[in-house]
Design a protein around this motif. Structure first.
Motif, PDB file in Angstrom:
ATOM      1  N   LYS A  81      14.839  -8.487  17.506  1.00 18.25           N
ATOM      2  CA  LYS A  81      13.724  -9.435  17.494  1.00 18.25           C
ATOM      3  C   LYS A  81      13.471  -9.968  16.093  1.00 18.25           C
ATOM      4  N   ALA A  82      13.443  -9.053  15.129  1.00 22.35           N
ATOM      5  CA  ALA A  82      13.194  -9.459  13.741  1.00 22.35           C
ATOM      6  C   ALA A  82      14.335 -10.328  13.224  1.00 22.35           C
ATOM      7  N   GLN A  83      15.577  -9.947  13.544  1.00 20.17           N
ATOM      8  CA  GLN A  83      16.731 -10.718  13.093  1.00 20.17           C
ATOM      9  C   GLN A  83      16.729 -12.118  13.704  1.00 20.17           C
ATOM     10  N   LEU A  84      16.421 -12.184  14.994  1.00 19.89           N
ATOM     11  CA  LEU A  84      16.421 -13.465  15.680  1.00 19.89           C
ATOM     12  C   LEU A  84      15.384 -14.408  15.090  1.00 19.89           C
ATOM     13  N   GLN A  85      14.214 -13.883  14.798  1.00 18.98           N
ATOM     14  CA  GLN A  85      13.176 -14.704  14.179  1.00 18.98           C
ATOM     15  C   GLN A  85      13.624 -15.226  12.816  1.00 18.98           C
ATOM     16  N   GLN A  86      14.249 -14.359  12.039  1.00 19.03           N
ATOM     17  CA  GLN A  86      14.704 -14.768  10.708  1.00 19.03           C
ATOM     18  C   GLN A  86      15.839 -15.781  10.793  1.00 19.03           C
ATOM     19  N   TRP A  87      16.765 -15.586  11.738  1.00 14.69           N
ATOM     20  CA  TRP A  87      17.885 -16.523  11.917  1.00 14.69           C
ATOM     21  C   TRP A  87      17.372 -17.924  12.249  1.00 14.69           C
ATOM     22  N   ILE A  88      16.431 -17.971  13.182  1.00 14.29           N
ATOM     23  CA  ILE A  88      15.917 -19.274  13.599  1.00 14.29           C
ATOM     24  C   ILE A  88      15.089 -19.910  12.488  1.00 14.29           C
ATOM     25  N   LYS A  89      14.225 -19.144  11.875  1.00 17.18           N
ATOM     26  CA  LYS A  89      13.408 -19.690  10.784  1.00 17.18           C
ATOM     27  C   LYS A  89      14.285 -20.203   9.647  1.00 17.18           C
TER      28      LYS A  89
END
Length: 332
Positions: free
Chosen positions: A149-157
């Motif tokens: 979840k944290a990685q996905l948020q950072q990737w998209i941001k």
């Protein structure tokens, strides 16, 4: 090849007076600015950047691709063309475009994602602004879901910060761990910006086999009633799809707030393909391979595909997914 292109670019810049101005003996500051401008021009000429040279929507191209390459999907073709064209033509969208594509394997979901990318980005799916995620490759372990979840948020941001017109494709949504996709909910909302980043020009596409059974059953009911499949409308399928994926623990969209909050713009049904559509796929594949498009070969390929239900044999089990490999067999 690149050296030749650089030479040509330098020639153009010289002709335009850019380099001449750079070397005028005014100040070393102007000299430095001139070289920097030339450097940026050369870099942007050779390398993909987030600008109109590399990102430009071709509505006519998308329509032509859908008409010539996607078979048996009158509903999906219409929705994709109208939604993407409307979104890309809006300079100030209120939210990102969110599409959820549903149907059995081989019906064209990945193919349509590629068409969209090809008609927005000069580099198509190879563009550094198009990002593909698959459940089994990127999010394999349930025990790591909080990390994902944290990685996905950072990737998209990070990627939207780099280019507002980024595109994200999530394949195998039916294998996605429930709750994971909710982590990107804030980026799909109507916010003008989050922490200084606007996500309104991004595109999110979810691909899933979930809902395939209800789509197939509806198509089969139409066939049994003697009705033409082209009579099927989105309203005949969209509600059933959204309810199915929302209540299916294996859908990846199970009890997701994305559906609760109406953040998915369209649930796009991909119908099961009939014999005639498989033959059309074979003809198109022959043309793509620069082979003689032989209807007899297309019919032979289509006849060797498995169909269901067993008695009626109406719909292809794998859609058009194995057509390319079967043609390789015929032509070797």
């Amino acid at each position: 090849m690149k050296a030749t292109r650089v030479y040509l670019l330098l020639h153009v810049l010289l002709s335009a007076g850019v380099l001449v101005h750079s070397f005028e003996p005014v100040t070393t500051t102007l000299f430095g600015f001139g070289l920097a401008a030339v450097g940026r021009a050369i870099y942007n000429y050779l390398h993909e950047s987030c600008g109109p040279k590399w990102i430009h929507f071709n509505a006519t191209g998308l329509q032509a691709d859908l008409e010539a390459k996607l078979f048996g999907q009158h509903i999906a073709s219409r929705i994709i063309l109208k939604s993407v064209t409307g979104f890309m033509g809006n300079d100030n969208p209120k939210k990102p475009l969110v599409l959820s594509l549903h149907g059995w394997t081989g019906t064209g979901k990945n193919f349509v994602s590629q068409m969209i990318a090809d008609n927005i980005y000069k580099e198509g799916m190879k563009s550094s602004f198009v990002h593909m995620f698959t459940a089994e490759l990127h999010f394999p372990h349930l025990s790591q879901i909080e990390t994902y979840k944290a990685q996905l948020q950072q990737w998209i941001k990070g990627n939207v910060t780099n280019c507002a017109q980024s595109m994200f494709v999530f394949d195998e949504m039916d294998n996605m761990h429930p709750g994971l996709i909710d982590s990107i909910k804030p980026y799909l909302e109507y916010y003008e910006s989050l922490d200084g980043v606007s996500y309104r020009k991004a595109i999110f596409i979810f691909l899933s086999n979930a809902g395939g059974e209800s789509i197939t059953q509806t198509a089969l009911d139409f066939w049994k009633a003697g009705r033409d499949r082209e009579e099927l409308e989105l309203r005949d399928l969209e509600t059933a799809i959204s309810l199915t994926v929302f209540n299916n623990k294996n859908s990846g969209l199970w009890h997701t707030s994305l559906i609760d909050k109406n953040l998915v713009d369209f649930f796009v049904p991909f119908l099961p393909l009939e014999y005639r559509h498989v033959a059309q796929c074979a003809m198109a594949e022959m043309k793509a391979k620069n082979l003689l498009a032989d209807p007899a070969v297309a019919d032979q390929v289509a006849s060797e595909i498995n169909y269901f239900p067993k008695t009626e044999r109406i719909f292809s089990v794998k859609g058009c997914k194995t057509i390319a490999s079967k043609l390789d067999y015929f032509y070797t």
